[in-house]
Design a protein around this motif. Sequence first.
Motif, mmCIF file in Angstrom:
data_model
loop_
_atom_site.group_PDB
_atom_site.id
_atom_site.type_symbol
_atom_site.label_atom_id
_atom_site.label_comp_id
_atom_site.label_asym_id
_atom_site.label_seq_id
_atom_site.Cartn_x
_atom_site.Cartn_y
_atom_site.Cartn_z
ATOM 1 N N GLY A 129 41.198 19.802 176.138
ATOM 2 C CA GLY A 129 41.566 20.810 177.124
ATOM 3 C C GLY A 129 41.427 20.311 178.545
ATOM 4 N N VAL A 130 42.102 20.981 179.457
ATOM 5 C CA VAL A 130 42.070 20.524 180.840
ATOM 6 C C VAL A 130 40.685 20.704 181.457
ATOM 7 C CG1 VAL A 130 44.500 20.807 181.333
ATOM 8 C CG2 VAL A 130 42.975 22.734 181.624
ATOM 9 N N CYS A 131 39.936 21.685 180.973
ATOM 10 C CA CYS A 131 38.606 21.908 181.549
ATOM 11 C C CYS A 131 37.736 20.675 181.389
ATOM 12 C CB CYS A 131 37.913 23.078 180.863
ATOM 13 S SG CYS A 131 38.448 24.642 181.462
ATOM 14 N N GLY A 174 35.852 22.642 175.887
ATOM 15 C CA GLY A 174 35.570 23.744 176.784
ATOM 16 C C GLY A 174 35.070 23.308 178.139
ATOM 17 N N THR A 175 34.651 24.305 178.898
ATOM 18 C CA THR A 175 34.259 24.091 180.286
ATOM 19 C C THR A 175 32.828 23.592 180.344
ATOM 20 O OG1 THR A 175 35.471 26.157 180.544
ATOM 21 C CG2 THR A 175 34.507 25.196 182.500
ATOM 22 N N SER A 199 33.552 26.761 175.366
ATOM 23 C CA SER A 199 34.192 28.048 175.688
ATOM 24 C C SER A 199 35.454 28.216 174.862
ATOM 25 C CB SER A 199 34.433 28.192 177.198
ATOM 26 O OG SER A 199 35.123 27.077 177.686
ATOM 27 N N CYS A 200 36.511 28.745 175.468
ATOM 28 C CA CYS A 200 37.669 29.191 174.688
ATOM 29 C C CYS A 200 38.264 28.090 173.811
ATOM 30 C CB CYS A 200 38.728 29.773 175.601
ATOM 31 S SG CYS A 200 38.494 29.509 177.340
ATOM 32 N N CYS A 201 38.243 26.848 174.250
ATOM 33 C CA CYS A 201 38.798 25.775 173.442
ATOM 34 C C CYS A 201 38.095 25.669 172.093
ATOM 35 C CB CYS A 201 38.661 24.438 174.166
ATOM 36 S SG CYS A 201 40.050 24.046 175.218
ATOM 37 N N GLY A 227 46.246 20.597 177.799
ATOM 38 C CA GLY A 227 46.564 21.915 177.271
ATOM 39 C C GLY A 227 45.468 22.893 177.605
ATOM 40 N N CYS A 228 45.833 24.156 177.632
ATOM 41 C CA CYS A 228 44.826 25.165 177.966
ATOM 42 C C CYS A 228 45.040 26.414 177.143
ATOM 43 C CB CYS A 228 44.879 25.507 179.437
ATOM 44 S SG CYS A 228 43.700 26.766 179.925
ATOM 45 N N PRO A 229 44.548 26.509 175.940
ATOM 46 C CA PRO A 229 43.935 25.416 175.190
ATOM 47 C C PRO A 229 44.999 24.573 174.511
ATOM 48 C CG PRO A 229 43.894 27.409 173.885
ATOM 49 C CD PRO A 229 44.542 27.768 175.194
ATOM 50 N N MET A 258 41.308 24.512 185.943
ATOM 51 C CA MET A 258 41.444 25.487 187.039
ATOM 52 C C MET A 258 40.100 25.803 187.674
ATOM 53 S SD MET A 258 42.182 28.752 184.695
ATOM 54 C CE MET A 258 41.524 28.801 183.052
ATOM 55 N N TYR A 259 38.996 25.377 187.046
ATOM 56 C CA TYR A 259 37.694 25.695 187.624
ATOM 57 C C TYR A 259 37.296 24.630 188.631
ATOM 58 C CZ TYR A 259 37.695 28.798 183.679
ATOM 59 O OH TYR A 259 38.041 29.746 182.772
HETATM 60 S S1 SF4 Z 1 41.129 24.295 178.823
HETATM 61 FE FE1 SF4 Z 1 41.686 26.456 178.864
HETATM 62 S S2 SF4 Z 1 41.252 27.158 176.769
HETATM 63 FE FE2 SF4 Z 1 40.148 25.237 177.069
HETATM 64 S S3 SF4 Z 1 38.110 25.814 177.755
HETATM 65 FE FE3 SF4 Z 1 39.361 25.464 179.574
HETATM 66 S S4 SF4 Z 1 40.145 27.498 180.107
HETATM 67 FE FE4 SF4 Z 1 39.423 27.593 178.006
#
Ligand code: SF4
Lengths: 175, 214
Positions: free
Chosen positions: B106-108, B79-80, B41-43, B136-138, B114-115
């Motif tokens: 990333g934290v995901c 990513g997630t 995903s975003c990362c 980091g996010c990201p 956060m998920y």
């Molecule tokens: S850590 Fe943040 S930027 Fe990376 S995949 Fe998760 S939500 Fe997206």
Amino acid sequence: MTASEHVLGLGWDDVSAVEERDGMPTLQVAPQRLRELLEILKRDLGFEIAILVTAVDHSPKAPRFELVQQFLSIQNNERLRLRCPLEGDNPSASSCIDLWPGAAYMERECWDMFGIQFDGHKNLRRLLMPEAYGHHPLRKEFPHQGIEPDRLYREWERSRIERAAEREGQEGVNS
Amino acid sequence: MGSLKEITTTDDESGFMATQVNELMNWGRKNSLWPMPLGLSCCGIELMAMIGPKFDIARFGAEAARFSPRQCDVMIVAGTLTWKMAEAARTIYDQMPDPKWVIAMGVCSSSGGMYDSYAVVQGVDSILPVDIYVPGCPPRPDALIDAIMKLQRKIERENPLKRVLEGPTDLDESGTGIFAKAPNMEVKTNRYGTYMDDSGMKDDHSTARAKEES
Ligand code: SF4
């Protein structure tokens, strides 16, 4: 005459206008009348597009589920929302994919997330969750961290390891 | 002079030849890390930025991102990761040839982030042996470059010859446990904490020394 006025003019006692939100006329309709109403919307009132098929879980209130459908008519520049209360924990409603084929995925998602059956849907499989998942995540009783979210993965992992062990065993026999 | 096996499996000072060969192998490995970009995903966008010319991971020899797992050394989980995708991620990991490493970006991917939900794997370390966590996010591409450098430092301390001679280690059997464990890694089941500190990492020498002392 707007579409909702037309429908109300038909004099059905199980269709009524309810509170309008976001400027979208809203009709409440009983499940046994839903199919007939959908056909009228498509055939007579020119609603070409089903924008949304989803549901609301009102538990612990009864009736528990409410099917929400929204339609758009481009030729009349009109929108309409239908709300259809469904009785029971495992309800079913009539599918509208023969009228609006584009609703197929939305109905599948609705089945996946709420467990609402759509009669007449040819391919009512889960859309987002794995097929064997066994729960409907957007129901109120479903905890947000899930019920054994990793169960299917662990099953898969076990079978993978067994397969690998079998392969190794066979190789051992051959060599 | 003993057999090759003897001199390589005894520790540091005694195995002159072994250390030289190890060093050569590690030098080669650490400077040609080919990443497997598992951009979920975003990362993934930051991952692409890192590979691109502005941050230029080519300076560290890791620019050759391959989309075939057969050609990769380091899997960057960017990513997630959902449980539905987990099977695919694990299959890709299994298909990568040894030696292989994993970076949770990333934290995901480190902890679910956060998920905190039914669909998301709460940390890829529950299905893969993770070497480096990047918070980091990201995370900025700089942070990921730092992770690559940390991984290089980790690789420097590995003992590849020992594995060649002694056969499979627990890394090769990693599929059997819930927590697949790399030989040099202490598994930390930190659900929410992430770290990018190499204090937890042990090299083969320090493990052997600890055994001697005890
Ligand atoms: S850590 Fe943040 S930027 Fe990376 S995949 Fe998760 S939500 Fe997206």
